[in-house]
Design an enzyme around this catalytic site. Sequence first.
Site, PDB file in Angstrom:
ATOM      1  N   ASP A   1       0.825  -1.211   0.000  1.00 52.20           N
ATOM      2  CA  ASP A   1       0.000   0.000   0.000  1.00 52.20           C
ATOM      3  C   ASP A   1       0.860   1.263   0.000  1.00 52.20           C
ATOM      4  O   ASP A   1       0.561   2.231   0.704  1.00 52.20           O
ATOM      5  CB  ASP A   1      -0.945  -0.016   1.209  1.00 52.20           C
ATOM      6  CG  ASP A   1      -1.924   1.154   1.200  1.00 52.20           C
ATOM      7  OD1 ASP A   1      -2.207   1.688   0.110  1.00 52.20           O
ATOM      8  OD2 ASP A   1      -2.384   1.553   2.290  1.00 52.20           O
ATOM      9  N   TYR A   2       1.943   1.256  -0.768  1.00 51.95           N
ATOM     10  CA  TYR A   2       2.716   2.493  -0.916  1.00 51.95           C
ATOM     11  C   TYR A   2       1.893   3.511  -1.697  1.00 51.95           C
ATOM     12  O   TYR A   2       1.267   3.185  -2.712  1.00 51.95           O
ATOM     13  CB  TYR A   2       4.040   2.225  -1.626  1.00 51.95           C
ATOM     14  CG  TYR A   2       5.103   1.663  -0.723  1.00 51.95           C
ATOM     15  CD1 TYR A   2       5.801   2.497   0.149  1.00 51.95           C
ATOM     16  CD2 TYR A   2       5.406   0.309  -0.733  1.00 51.95           C
ATOM     17  CE1 TYR A   2       6.773   1.976   0.993  1.00 51.95           C
ATOM     18  CE2 TYR A   2       6.371  -0.212   0.103  1.00 51.95           C
ATOM     19  CZ  TYR A   2       7.051   0.627   0.964  1.00 51.95           C
ATOM     20  OH  TYR A   2       8.010   0.112   1.802  1.00 51.95           O
ATOM     21  N   GLU A   3       1.900   4.758  -1.207  1.00 51.02           N
ATOM     22  CA  GLU A   3       1.105   5.819  -1.820  1.00 51.02           C
ATOM     23  C   GLU A   3       1.949   7.024  -2.225  1.00 51.02           C
ATOM     24  O   GLU A   3       1.434   7.945  -2.866  1.00 51.02           O
ATOM     25  CB  GLU A   3      -0.011   6.240  -0.858  1.00 51.02           C
ATOM     26  CG  GLU A   3      -0.899   5.064  -0.465  1.00 51.02           C
ATOM     27  CD  GLU A   3      -2.065   5.450   0.438  1.00 51.02           C
ATOM     28  OE1 GLU A   3      -2.263   6.672   0.666  1.00 51.02           O
ATOM     29  OE2 GLU A   3      -2.791   4.546   0.899  1.00 51.02           O
ATOM     30  N   HIS A   4       3.230   7.023  -1.835  1.00 52.24           N
ATOM     31  CA  HIS A   4       4.151   8.114  -2.170  1.00 52.24           C
ATOM     32  C   HIS A   4       5.469   7.495  -2.641  1.00 52.24           C
ATOM     33  O   HIS A   4       5.906   6.472  -2.115  1.00 52.24           O
ATOM     34  CB  HIS A   4       4.394   9.017  -0.954  1.00 52.24           C
ATOM     35  CG  HIS A   4       3.128   9.522  -0.328  1.00 52.24           C
ATOM     36  ND1 HIS A   4       2.406  10.569  -0.856  1.00 52.24           N
ATOM     37  CD2 HIS A   4       2.453   9.112   0.777  1.00 52.24           C
ATOM     38  CE1 HIS A   4       1.345  10.797  -0.098  1.00 52.24           C
ATOM     39  NE2 HIS A   4       1.347   9.919   0.895  1.00 52.24           N
TER      40      HIS A   4
END
Length: 301
Positions: free
Chosen positions: A150-153
């Site tokens: 769930d990496y978002e950046h």
Amino acid sequence: MASTCHKLILQTFITFLLMQTLTAQNSNLFREYIGALSNGVRLSDVPINSFIDFHFILSFAIDYTDTTSPSPTDGKFNIFWDNTTLLPSQICSIKQANPNVKVALSLGGDTVNGVPANFSPCSIDTWVNNAVISLTSIIQEYNLDGIDVDYEHFNTDEATFAASIGQLITTLKNNGVISFASIAPFEAVNSYYSVLWRDYASVIDYVNFQFYAYDATTNISQFLSYYDKQSCMYIGGKILASISTGADANGLSPANGFFDACTVLKKEGKLSGIFIWSADGSKADGFPYEQEAQKLLAIPY
């Protein structure tokens, strides 16, 4: 007459196969993120329907230092979920009491101590090596079954992200450390996750698409359109429908027809499961949407 009979038999058989294909796409999988808000929610607080497959997802393990001024560690993961209540002993107890339950951990998330949790590898090889070692230790200590991404950046390009995460999942599976893996994209980060999917779809079991990242005015028709769009983006993937129970929840809400939309998907043979972000946000209300989602998934169509 014989020719007509043969045609009818063939048409019936083709119809049967098509129906079997549609039905096979439905799943009774329910997934729940837990632990990110550190509000004391326990695994045992969440209702579990014994007629479905249930995954808890601990949120989060992050490759950052566990300090007041966190910084990237190049793949050396630390625990950032609420480890005052989500302990190895609690995981053991919930799995023993509920044979249909599995537990995973999620990587990355939005922030760490208020700072964006950037994916920041110094090199692919070093990051993967460190991640395999550190995550294997955590997974074995907590008796976990899988991971979620769930990496978002990002402080890197799409190809580096795809190679790093793809090699990590592949290695953990080949080593027998995990039995399943998922990704948690949303529209704004699809450029990263679509490359990962293109190159490593064979080792990714579920797509926890964050449909709650869409606007709060989303209606049923729009939601179904978004679902079809992401099914085309992640071709062949098991796309889970989703809602958020947090105070800032967006997307199609239960009040505006989320479960009606899920019923449509299930009747069409498209519903690969439902996930909720998160148990922490649901705790105060007594988990009504968790119960409704699991009841829907348990109904055979």
